[in-house]
Write an enzyme that holds these catalytic residues in place. Structure first.
Site, mmCIF file in Angstrom:
data_model
loop_
_atom_site.group_PDB
_atom_site.id
_atom_site.type_symbol
_atom_site.label_atom_id
_atom_site.label_comp_id
_atom_site.label_asym_id
_atom_site.label_seq_id
_atom_site.Cartn_x
_atom_site.Cartn_y
_atom_site.Cartn_z
ATOM 1 N N GLY A 370 0.819 -1.209 0.000
ATOM 2 C CA GLY A 370 0.000 0.000 0.000
ATOM 3 C C GLY A 370 0.850 1.254 0.000
ATOM 4 O O GLY A 370 2.070 1.223 0.152
ATOM 5 N N GLY A 372 0.672 5.550 1.347
ATOM 6 C CA GLY A 372 -0.015 6.543 2.163
ATOM 7 C C GLY A 372 0.758 7.846 2.162
ATOM 8 O O GLY A 372 1.800 7.981 1.511
ATOM 9 N N GLY A 375 4.390 7.406 3.332
ATOM 10 C CA GLY A 375 5.333 6.669 2.511
ATOM 11 C C GLY A 375 4.689 5.423 1.927
ATOM 12 O O GLY A 375 3.568 5.483 1.411
ATOM 13 N N GLN A 376 5.377 4.267 2.054
ATOM 14 C CA GLN A 376 4.887 3.034 1.456
ATOM 15 C C GLN A 376 5.008 1.868 2.444
ATOM 16 O O GLN A 376 5.802 1.913 3.381
ATOM 17 C CB GLN A 376 5.694 2.691 0.194
ATOM 18 C CG GLN A 376 5.679 3.787 -0.858
ATOM 19 C CD GLN A 376 6.520 3.431 -2.076
ATOM 20 O OE1 GLN A 376 6.047 2.814 -3.003
ATOM 21 N NE2 GLN A 376 7.783 3.820 -2.053
ATOM 22 N N LYS A 392 6.881 -0.536 7.145
ATOM 23 C CA LYS A 392 6.380 0.809 6.882
ATOM 24 C C LYS A 392 7.576 1.694 6.566
ATOM 25 O O LYS A 392 8.363 2.037 7.447
ATOM 26 C CB LYS A 392 5.613 1.327 8.098
ATOM 27 C CG LYS A 392 4.882 2.634 7.893
ATOM 28 C CD LYS A 392 4.010 2.962 9.113
ATOM 29 C CE LYS A 392 3.229 4.241 8.926
ATOM 30 N NZ LYS A 392 2.361 4.537 10.100
ATOM 31 N N ASP A 484 -7.064 9.117 15.306
ATOM 32 C CA ASP A 484 -7.417 8.788 13.917
ATOM 33 C C ASP A 484 -8.182 7.475 13.864
ATOM 34 O O ASP A 484 -7.943 6.631 12.996
ATOM 35 C CB ASP A 484 -6.156 8.714 13.045
ATOM 36 C CG ASP A 484 -6.493 8.777 11.543
ATOM 37 O OD1 ASP A 484 -7.565 9.299 11.204
ATOM 38 O OD2 ASP A 484 -5.677 8.306 10.736
#
Length: 783
Positions: A370, A372, A375-376, A392, A484
């Site tokens: 994925g 975001g 980053g990735q 991450k 969040d």
């Protein structure tokens, strides 16, 4: 004495004998005749495909009144009309997409006529409106005001790519009338008449998506209406290759990321394919299913022990099937009885950031999972143990980004709880920073719930909420706030059980009692009022978000979802919400009380995690029989997830542009906008022209003492000045001579009682700035 009777008075006198009482020689009072008028107009409505509609209005006026119905300007041969003398109605059962459009009710009696119109929208499973040919009916509701324009709001129209798009706007006005369509300040001159304007696109393409404004002008007024045209196409391929987990001798679990752009129409499902690697010919891919409704799938048949396989996925929407996404790495099935590395009981270790090694020194870097804002995320396997993990990879070129990464990694050392995702290692190899986390293969909780093979009940929802509360309670005990909490940050541990974990602590913060914390980030639907007001946040801020998650979990609807982010934030700020009667019909009162105790604007009155875990709803189903519990509907949840896909970070630019465009779609272009102002100026010039007679005077022969009427029809702009001549002399109005000039261009000369001396040639002469025109006819009066 000469008496001139108006048409209405003539009609009334003609009816007098029938109004007298039998046997009486005196006349009864004259009955007043009234034209039909809508005291309650029919109203716009929206219905789901397959639903029923009934359009209703109330009429007054002298009977008999004749009522008829039009659909998109043509007689409606379907539906069930009704009229009881005052109330009009039109019903359509089991609406189809083609039943959408403009409905007009026409009412007429011997005195006059009127009309009233409304727009009907038919939503499909994924579309708010989907008409290959769309109409906007702009007829006025009262023919006495034919110079006014009334537009029915119509925000979004959809057409498939490659197909023709035809947008037609009907209006009623006095000629001359001119119109044009505007897009991006460019005028699109199209098929125009005095009653309609049509924009035709022979072959719709994605670049035709946008805002279109129709501008209409006649002698006395102008009007504008804006709509959105969306050209939908096949979706892009899934963004990632299938991630393979839980491999056994004959089954695997696949999970993947959906497309970055859904083609303008929500994803309806996925096609999963498999093949054996090696030198194969095209077409060797074999379909496992074309009915997968989520981004994960368990393959339970068709695989053999010790064989090698690759997998790939296609997405499809209302238009068609995408190209295949990336292939998975080669997967070798196990032998029967063989066991791979499995998760050991929870063992927590304190993580320090390793600045001497690279992540690839200890882990194999596999496919991307994925993307975001941070980053990735990549799939990793530990080189020694074979354990599958997630890496991450932060953007770390700026000091601010590196500090944010360090903060999240350091906070993870305080979050050692089975309901919170765990950090396993961390690396700082400038400029790259990496956090290695547990790999959680079950996917998002809400995606699991809408799976056709998964039962969704209120007791199951209780269990999910308990787990969320247990994880957040541990965070709050450490004085850490998540900030969040939303559905995509609640994930399932695996594809079979009901265990979940809370993830993504990138916005989490430790609260300092001496320094109030104010933030300006979060997701509009889930953020608490104090965040929007830029007031200090507290542990109760997370509890508001938990209340929103619970509301959606039980109903499939968002309590604060507005038509735009601004509207959503306004609803949150005002704490305006309610329990939808249909959505919560099957939900217990204890569940409603649980939600109400969380969605309280006053932070002090919100339940804490401990109070929420002790709420009666948490224990309400402990002794119940799950088999007797009614399943909850998933349809609204599916629609909620389809909307949410557009709001996730990292989506394609096409999606972001489309969202920005649609968020403004309900607001017409300002009348003072440069593009529209220029268009109106162009229309003003286009209307200019010399007088012309579309209908000339005709010769007449009438009897002495009777009424004579000479009539013609005139066009021209600006409005011409009209003079009537009898021979060469101007005609002067008097009690026996009337001159009329209607707004629609009708010019009439009426002589109430003619004599032999009135025999002559009569001329109508019209003049404006662009020229002059005239027409003549002979009037002969006989004895």
């Amino acid at each position: 004495m000469l008496v001139v009777l108006s048409p209405l008075l003539s009609l009334t006198l003609h009816l007098l004998p029938t109004l007298s009482s039998p046997g009486s020689h005196s006349l009864s009072p004259v009955r007043r005749l009234d034209p039909p008028v809508f005291t309650q107009p029919i109203e716009d409505c929206c219905v789901d495909e397959g639903g029923d509609i009934t359009l209703r209005g109330v009429l007054i006026g002298s009977q008999p009144i004749r009522v008829s119905w039009l659909h998109n300007g043509e007689v409606a041969h379907f539906g069930k009309p009704s009229f009881n003398g005052s109330e009009v109605s039109f019903s359509v059962r089991e609406c189809l997409p083609e039943d959408a459009g403009a409905y007009t009710c026409l009412a007429e009696n011997s005195v006059g006529k009127t009309s009233c119109c409304a727009a009907v929208f038919v939503r499909g499973e994924t579309d708010t409106a989907h008409w290959e040919t769309s109409y906007v009916d702009c007829s006025t509701q009262n023919v006495q005001f034919i110079h006014d324009f009334a537009f029915i709001p119509l925000s979004q129209l959809k057409v498939k790519t490659g197909e023709p798009a035809r947008l037609t706007c009907f209006f009623t006005s006095s000629p001359p009338v001119v119109s044009c369509w505007i897009r991006d300040k460019e005028q699109l001159w199209t098929e125009n008449t005095d009653q309609s304007s049509t924009l035709c696109i022979a072959e719709a393409k994605p670049q035709h998506t946008g805002r279109y404004t129709i501008a209409v002008k006649d002698r006395k007024s102008s009007a504008q209406h804006t709509l959105i045209l969306s050209v939908i196409e096949k979706p892009q391929p899934p963004a990632s290759c299938p991630v393979v987990s839980l491999v056994s001798a004959s089954s695997v679990v696949l999970s993947w990321s959906g497309p970055c752009y859904d083609g303008g129409s929500a994803i309806q499902g996925y096609v999963v394919e498999v093949r054996s690697p090696g030198p194969t010919e095209p077409g060797d891919w074999r379909e496992l299913t074309d009915q997968c409704k989520s981004t994960s799938y368990r393959v339970c048949s068709g695989l053999r022990p010790q064989e090698e396989y690759c997998f790939r996925v296609k997405a499809y929407n209302a238009v068609g099937v995408s190209e295949p996404g990336p292939e998975s790495p080669v997967v070798r099935m196990e032998q029967k009885g063989e066991k791979r590395w499995t998760e050991s009981p929870e063992m927590y270790t304190h993580i320090t950031i390793d600045a001497t090694h690279k992540v690839t020194d200890h882990y194999n870097l596999l496919e991307k999972l994925g993307v975001g804002k941070f980053g990735q995320v990549f799939k990793l396997t530990h080189k020694e143990t074979g354990r599958v993990c997630a890496g991450k990879f932060y953007k770390g070129r700026r000091a601010k980004e590196r500090e944010a990464a360090r903060k999240e990694i350091e906070l993870m050392n305080y979050l050692h709880h089975p309901k919170l995702v765990q950090c396993l290692a961390a690396y700082d190899n400038k400029p790259e920073m990496v956090m290695v986390m547990e790999f959680i293969a079950g996917g998002e909780l809400f995606e699991r719930i809408v799976d056709d093979n998964f039962e969704h009940t209120e007791p199951a929802s209780v269990r999910y909420m308990q787990q969320i509360l247990e994880g957040i309670a541990y965070m709050h005990q450490q004085n850490i706030i998540h900030l969040d909490l939303k559905p995509e940050n609640i994930v399932c541990v695996d594809h079979t059980g009901t265990s979940i974990k809370v993830i993504d602590f990138g916005l989490a913060s430790r609260l300092d009692p001496n320094t109030p914390l104010k933030v300006m980030h979060g997701t509009p639907e889930f953020v608490a009022p104090e965040v929007i007001s830029y007031e200090p946040v507290c542990l109760a801020t997370d509890m508001w978000s938990i209340g929103v998650i619970c509301y959606i979990l039980l109903s499939g609807e968002s309590p604060f979802q507005g038509n735009s982010d601004d509207e959503t934030l306004a609803l949150v700020t005002a704490a305006q919400w309610e329990f939808d009667e249909d959505s919560f019909e099957e939900i217990t009162e204890q569940a409603k009380d649980f939600i109400s105790s969380l969605l309280n604007k006053n932070t002090r009155r919100r339940m804490t995690c401990e109070e929420a875990l002790a709420h009666p709803w948490m224990a309400a189903f402990d002794s119940g029989d799950p088999s007797t519990t009614k399943s909850l509907s998933k349809e609204k949840m599916k629609r909620f997830l389809a909307r949410q896909k557009w709001k996730k970070a990292g989506k394609a630019l096409l999606a972001l542009k489309r969202m920005a465009m649609l968020s403004k779609g309900d607001n017409p272009v300002s009348p003072t906008s440069p593009g529209e102002e220029h268009a109106l100026q162009s229309l003003e010039l286009k209307m200019q022209g010399p007088p012309q007679f579309s209908q000339s005077l005709e010769d007449q022969t009438v009897a002495q003492g009777s009424r004579a009427c000479l009539s013609c029809h005139l066009t021209g702009y600006p409005d011409p000045e009209v003079v009537w001549l009898c021979g060469e002399e101007p005609v002067v109005e008097s009690s026996g001579v009337q001159i009329e000039y209607d707004e629609d261009g009708r010019c009439t000369l009426v002589l109430a009682s003619v004599g032999l001396r009135d025999t002559n040639t009569y001329t109508c002469r019209a003049t404006n700035d662009h020229g002059e025109a005239s027409c003549s006819a002979k009037l002969i009066v006989k004895q």
